[in-house]
Design a protein around this motif. Structure first.
Motif, PDB file in Angstrom:
ATOM      1  N   SER A  35      85.318  41.955  30.757  1.00 45.43           N
ATOM      2  CA  SER A  35      84.862  42.005  29.527  1.00 45.43           C
ATOM      3  C   SER A  35      84.355  40.818  28.643  1.00 45.43           C
ATOM      4  CB  SER A  35      86.059  42.773  28.777  1.00 45.43           C
ATOM      5  OG  SER A  35      86.050  43.035  27.181  1.00 45.43           O
ATOM      6  N   LEU A  36      83.162  40.857  28.063  1.00 40.70           N
ATOM      7  CA  LEU A  36      82.684  39.803  27.364  1.00 40.70           C
ATOM      8  C   LEU A  36      82.812  39.807  25.892  1.00 40.70           C
ATOM      9  CD1 LEU A  36      79.381  39.814  29.253  1.00 40.70           C
ATOM     10  CD2 LEU A  36      81.422  38.328  29.791  1.00 40.70           C
ATOM     11  N   VAL A  56      76.611  34.076  29.645  1.00 45.61           N
ATOM     12  CA  VAL A  56      75.503  33.130  30.028  1.00 45.61           C
ATOM     13  C   VAL A  56      75.649  33.015  31.921  1.00 45.61           C
ATOM     14  CG1 VAL A  56      74.496  30.874  30.364  1.00 45.61           C
ATOM     15  CG2 VAL A  56      75.055  31.583  28.269  1.00 45.61           C
ATOM     16  N   ASP A  57      77.022  32.879  32.343  1.00 46.18           N
ATOM     17  CA  ASP A  57      77.191  32.773  33.589  1.00 46.18           C
ATOM     18  C   ASP A  57      76.977  34.028  34.237  1.00 46.18           C
ATOM     19  OD1 ASP A  57      78.348  31.463  35.764  1.00 46.18           O
ATOM     20  OD2 ASP A  57      80.151  32.562  35.731  1.00 46.18           O
ATOM     21  N   TRP A  58      77.221  35.071  33.608  1.00 50.18           N
ATOM     22  CA  TRP A  58      77.031  36.394  34.394  1.00 50.18           C
ATOM     23  C   TRP A  58      75.360  36.618  34.448  1.00 50.18           C
ATOM     24  CZ3 TRP A  58      79.580  39.124  37.465  1.00 50.18           C
ATOM     25  CH2 TRP A  58      80.848  39.237  37.586  1.00 50.18           C
ATOM     26  N   VAL A  78      72.775  33.718  23.469  1.00 55.85           N
ATOM     27  CA  VAL A  78      73.049  33.792  24.844  1.00 55.85           C
ATOM     28  C   VAL A  78      71.612  33.685  25.491  1.00 55.85           C
ATOM     29  CG1 VAL A  78      73.810  35.109  26.715  1.00 55.85           C
ATOM     30  CG2 VAL A  78      74.973  34.770  24.638  1.00 55.85           C
ATOM     31  N   MET A  79      70.530  34.643  25.367  1.00 58.51           N
ATOM     32  CA  MET A  79      69.429  34.707  25.880  1.00 58.51           C
ATOM     33  C   MET A  79      68.512  33.422  25.770  1.00 58.51           C
ATOM     34  SD  MET A  79      70.052  37.546  27.013  1.00 58.51           S
ATOM     35  CE  MET A  79      68.667  37.637  28.079  1.00 58.51           C
ATOM     36  N   LYS A  80      68.573  32.733  24.722  1.00 56.59           N
ATOM     37  CA  LYS A  80      68.114  31.500  24.524  1.00 56.59           C
ATOM     38  C   LYS A  80      68.544  30.448  25.515  1.00 56.59           C
ATOM     39  CE  LYS A  80      66.883  28.002  20.998  1.00 56.59           C
ATOM     40  NZ  LYS A  80      67.028  27.542  19.771  1.00 56.59           N
ATOM     41  N   LYS A  86      67.442  28.262  32.858  1.00 61.06           N
ATOM     42  CA  LYS A  86      66.399  28.260  33.810  1.00 61.06           C
ATOM     43  C   LYS A  86      65.239  27.429  33.731  1.00 61.06           C
ATOM     44  CE  LYS A  86      67.638  33.045  34.776  1.00 61.06           C
ATOM     45  NZ  LYS A  86      66.905  34.581  34.736  1.00 61.06           N
ATOM     46  N   SER A  87      64.730  27.007  32.670  1.00 63.21           N
ATOM     47  CA  SER A  87      63.395  26.370  32.675  1.00 63.21           C
ATOM     48  C   SER A  87      63.996  24.633  32.842  1.00 63.21           C
ATOM     49  CB  SER A  87      62.874  26.217  31.243  1.00 63.21           C
ATOM     50  OG  SER A  87      63.852  25.682  30.018  1.00 63.21           O
TER      51      SER A  87
END
Length: 97
Positions: A35-36, A56-58, A78-80, A86-87
């Protein structure tokens, strides 16, 4: 595939949602892995809470958020953070070559 999605809780006509990590083959309200956070759309303004580090980890492990979950996670940045991580990994790999 592992998904990040909303599972409905609460009583009739008074829903609130948990943001959960679940196998895509499970039912909407079935058992979940982690659960997040939660989302309560009935409050004014809507109340949301997300554990950013775990989310972020998931996502880095390959969990795919649904459209609704993605919009909630985006509001918390989170998406940022995932994009930045990743970049930076891609830049690190490119500089090693």
């Amino acid at each position: 595939m592992v998904r990040i999605r909303l599972t409905r809780m609460g009583r009739r006509n008074r829903p609130f949602y948990r943001i959960v990590v679940v196998d895509s083959r499970k039912r909407r309200d079935g058992s979940y892995i982690d659960s997040l956070g939660f989302y309560d759309p009935l409050k004014d303004p809507a109340v949301m809470n997300v554990n950013v580090e775990r989310a972020v980890d998931w996502i880095l492990k390959g969990a795919q958020p649904t459209e609704t979950a993605r919009s909630i996670l985006s509001k918390f940045g989170v998406m940022k953070k995932v994009h930045e991580i990743k970049s930076s990994k891609e830049k690190g790999e490119a500089s090693e070559e």
